[in-house]
Motif scaffolding. Structure first.
Motif, PDB file in Angstrom:
ATOM      1  N   ILE A 164       0.688  -1.457   0.201  1.00 40.35           N
ATOM      2  CA  ILE A 164       0.140   0.195  -0.090  1.00 40.35           C
ATOM      3  C   ILE A 164       0.847   1.166   0.227  1.00 40.35           C
ATOM      4  N   VAL A 165       1.537   1.031   0.715  1.00 44.48           N
ATOM      5  CA  VAL A 165       2.234   2.370   0.792  1.00 44.48           C
ATOM      6  C   VAL A 165       3.977   2.064  -0.212  1.00 44.48           C
ATOM      7  N   TYR A 166       3.930   1.766  -0.914  1.00 43.97           N
ATOM      8  CA  TYR A 166       5.287   2.218  -1.812  1.00 43.97           C
ATOM      9  C   TYR A 166       4.302   1.523  -3.302  1.00 43.97           C
ATOM     10  N   GLY A 167       2.919   0.893  -3.027  1.00 47.77           N
ATOM     11  CA  GLY A 167       1.769   1.532  -4.302  1.00 47.77           C
ATOM     12  C   GLY A 167       1.573   3.211  -4.431  1.00 47.77           C
ATOM     13  N   SER A 168       2.210   3.908  -3.228  1.00 46.48           N
ATOM     14  CA  SER A 168       1.412   5.178  -4.074  1.00 46.48           C
ATOM     15  C   SER A 168       2.204   6.309  -4.445  1.00 46.48           C
ATOM     16  N   ILE A 169       3.332   5.872  -3.828  1.00 47.42           N
ATOM     17  CA  ILE A 169       4.623   6.246  -4.486  1.00 47.42           C
ATOM     18  C   ILE A 169       4.541   6.172  -5.993  1.00 47.42           C
ATOM     19  N   VAL A 170       3.892   4.819  -6.380  1.00 46.73           N
ATOM     20  CA  VAL A 170       4.210   4.186  -7.787  1.00 46.73           C
ATOM     21  C   VAL A 170       3.314   5.338  -8.400  1.00 46.73           C
ATOM     22  N   VAL A 171       2.028   5.427  -8.191  1.00 44.09           N
ATOM     23  CA  VAL A 171       0.858   6.313  -8.199  1.00 44.09           C
ATOM     24  C   VAL A 171       1.174   8.590  -8.359  1.00 44.09           C
ATOM     25  N   ILE A 172       1.979   8.449  -7.436  1.00 48.42           N
ATOM     26  CA  ILE A 172       2.512   9.547  -7.699  1.00 48.42           C
ATOM     27  C   ILE A 172       3.704  10.331  -8.412  1.00 48.42           C
ATOM     28  N   ALA A 173       4.200   9.220  -8.734  1.00 46.74           N
ATOM     29  CA  ALA A 173       5.689   9.840 -10.116  1.00 46.74           C
ATOM     30  C   ALA A 173       4.862   9.367 -11.211  1.00 46.74           C
ATOM     31  N   VAL A 174       3.561   7.702 -11.341  1.00 44.71           N
ATOM     32  CA  VAL A 174       3.300   8.133 -12.393  1.00 44.71           C
ATOM     33  C   VAL A 174       2.429   8.994 -13.256  1.00 44.71           C
ATOM     34  N   ASN A 175       1.311  10.087 -12.378  1.00 44.32           N
ATOM     35  CA  ASN A 175       1.051  10.529 -12.779  1.00 44.32           C
ATOM     36  C   ASN A 175       1.991  12.451 -12.957  1.00 44.32           C
ATOM     37  N   PHE A 176       2.393  12.567 -12.236  1.00 43.87           N
ATOM     38  CA  PHE A 176       3.684  13.348 -12.945  1.00 43.87           C
ATOM     39  C   PHE A 176       4.950  12.861 -13.362  1.00 43.87           C
ATOM     40  N   GLY A 177       5.110  12.114 -14.259  1.00 48.45           N
ATOM     41  CA  GLY A 177       5.851  11.404 -15.305  1.00 48.45           C
ATOM     42  C   GLY A 177       5.242  11.287 -16.598  1.00 48.45           C
ATOM     43  N   GLY A 178       3.901  11.344 -16.216  1.00 47.30           N
ATOM     44  CA  GLY A 178       2.988  11.039 -17.473  1.00 47.30           C
ATOM     45  C   GLY A 178       3.310  12.305 -17.808  1.00 47.30           C
ATOM     46  N   ALA A 179       2.515  13.879 -17.007  1.00 52.36           N
ATOM     47  CA  ALA A 179       2.418  15.536 -17.330  1.00 52.36           C
ATOM     48  C   ALA A 179       3.984  15.816 -18.174  1.00 52.36           C
ATOM     49  N   LEU A 180       4.732  15.242 -17.511  1.00 48.57           N
ATOM     50  CA  LEU A 180       6.038  15.673 -18.349  1.00 48.57           C
ATOM     51  C   LEU A 180       6.393  15.580 -19.821  1.00 48.57           C
TER      52      LEU A 180
END
Length: 461
Positions: A164-180
């Motif tokens: 749960i904890v590590y997966g939350s970081i995946v979501v954040i990184a994916v959202n900002f990575g996609g916006a890049l």
């Protein structure tokens, strides 16, 4: 009728925002809103043409008397088909990139990730997951990136709390990575196809804000972790009898697939053809390489269907239908002239893109980020800057601040509760995460990091 079509769009948005309460799939809602919107539009086609497309419709009639069939034919050829073409560019691009991901996955090209990620140091593992997710999502769609990284994460982390904890970081990184990047998210794809942004200028402007957006929460969450983390025993993934590729063949396929996606902006600049055609070129080349490497398997007929997470299969279809439905629904409202009127009201009474951006952040925390961004992007056309143009008009030029603010703020808002993005929804369904837990442990940190990133964008835009 304009109010009715607008009301259908707003009702659809409300149902999308409350999907967790109503249990009505957002893709179904978007598809319904898109189809009904156009049916109602063409039912009153003559009135809309006389008020919004009089010059073009008059040329089409060429002296003939207007009839219901003539109006419908003009709407079909000159209004509806161009709207469908815009939608198809995005959907075909997603189809191509998702197929590329599936080919690479089926040949074990991402198995290296599980090996590279394995470490008992909790903070190192967290940063590895975040960085890999950020890089991958900048080149692939957010859903494929999320599912792939969550699958890899689940293969090495046995404890639910850790996932749960590590997966939350995946979501954040994916959202900002996609916006890049212009190919990392449907929103940036729309902006790129609209010719509101160029690949290099956009990525350079969003680089520092997006880095802060995912790195600061990663650092803050990392400080709350224990020194070590429990790992599963390493096991080789089962692949049946349908692959015999060695390491170098898998690396070559990975290079062709990911490297080809990096070349798409250059392909577009050289040929001026739609980016989706570049994605299909990459897909076709990778497909040929795949057939050559697996020709023996094809010959002996031992190819079997390898298991791939069902969430990826279903999420791919839902994402494409959702994107298509939202774009059709917004297109129908746009053709009524309602969005242009809303744009004029915002410019007159607000006139500040940063206030609009902050409002988009709040909206996209609950409403899907693509729906929010698509609506705001459709309010305005790309502006030809004239002498004496006001700051708001200047921000609507190619690579103007307005487009970048909308893209960044919707990515930020979608990470606050996680329900604002398809990637976040996949994570919450996979790991059974509640909104309250996510907001208390992750969302507040995202708000802090996103605010700093927005301030950086303000100073550099």
């Amino acid at each position: 009728m304009t109010l009715i079509i607008l009301g259908i769009l707003i009702t659809g948005y409300l149902l999308i925002a409350t999907e967790r309460l109503t249990n009505i799939n957002k893709a179904a809602v978007a598809a319904f809103a898109g189809t009904v919107g156009w049916v109602l539009y063409i039912s009153y086609g003559t009135d809309f043409l006389m008020s919004n497309h009089l010059s073009g419709y008059t040329d089409f009639l060429n002296g003939s008397v207007t009839t219901s069939d003539a109006a419908k034919n003009y709407i079909w050829h000159d209004i509806f088909l161009p709207c469908v073409a815009k939608c198809s560019e995005i959907v075909f691009f997603l189809l191509a990139t998702m197929t590329i991901v599936e080919i690479l996955h089926n040949n074990g090209c991402f198995d290296f990730l599980a090996v590279w990620l394995r470490t008992r140091n909790s903070r190192v593992l967290l940063w590895k997951l975040a960085v890999f997710s950020f890089i991958i999502s900048a080149n692939l769609d957010n859903i494929s990136s999320t599912v792939m990284m969550l699958t890899v994460m689940n293969s090495i982390l046995p404890r639910t709390r850790d996932r749960i904890v590590y997966g939350s970081i995946v979501v954040i990184a994916v959202n900002f990575g996609g916006a890049l990047t212009v190919i990392g998210d449907p929103t940036t794809l729309v902006l790129w196809n609209k010719q509101a942004i160029t690949a290099t200028s956009y990525s350079l402007s969003l680089l520092l804000p997006c880095l802060v957006g995912f790195m600061l929460p990663t650092y803050l969450i990392g400080r709350t972790l224990n020194e070590t983390v429990q790992l599963d025993q390493p096991t080789l993934p089962y692949r049946g009898d349908d692959t015999n590729l060695n390491v170098w063949q898998r690396l070559l396929m990975l290079f062709v697939g990911i490297g080809g996606l990096w070349f798409i902006p250059t392909f577009h600049n050289i040929t001026k053809l739609s980016p989706f055609l570049g994605a299909f070129c990459v897909l076709s080349l990778l497909w040929v390489v795949n057939e050559v490497f697996n020709r023996n398997i094809v010959t002996v007929g031992r190819r079997i269907s390898r298991s791939i997470p069902q969430q990826l299969q279903y999420a791919i279809i839902q994402l494409m239908l959702y994107v298509m439905g939202i774009m059709l629904a917004v297109g129908a409202v746009e053709e009524t002239g309602a969005l242009a009127l809303c744009g004029e009201i915002l410019e007159k009474y607000v006139g500040n893109i940063w206030i609009i951006g902050i409002a988009c952040t709040f909206i996209s925390t609950i409403l899907d980020n693509f729906a929010t961004a698509m609506t705001m992007v459709s309010l305005y056309d790309v502006s030809e800057i004239a002498n004496g143009a006001n700051p708001f008009t200047t921000s609507l030029a190619v690579n103007g601040a307005y487009w970048k603010v909308i893209s960044y703020c919707t990515a930020l808002g979608s990470s606050v509760f996680a329900v604002g993005s398809m990637a976040g929804i996949v994570y919450m369904q996979t790991e059974h995460v509640g909104m309250s837990w996510y907001f208390r442990h992750v969302g507040l940190r995202v708000i802090l990091a996103g605010s700093i990133g927005l301030a950086i964008l303000y100073l550099t835009a």
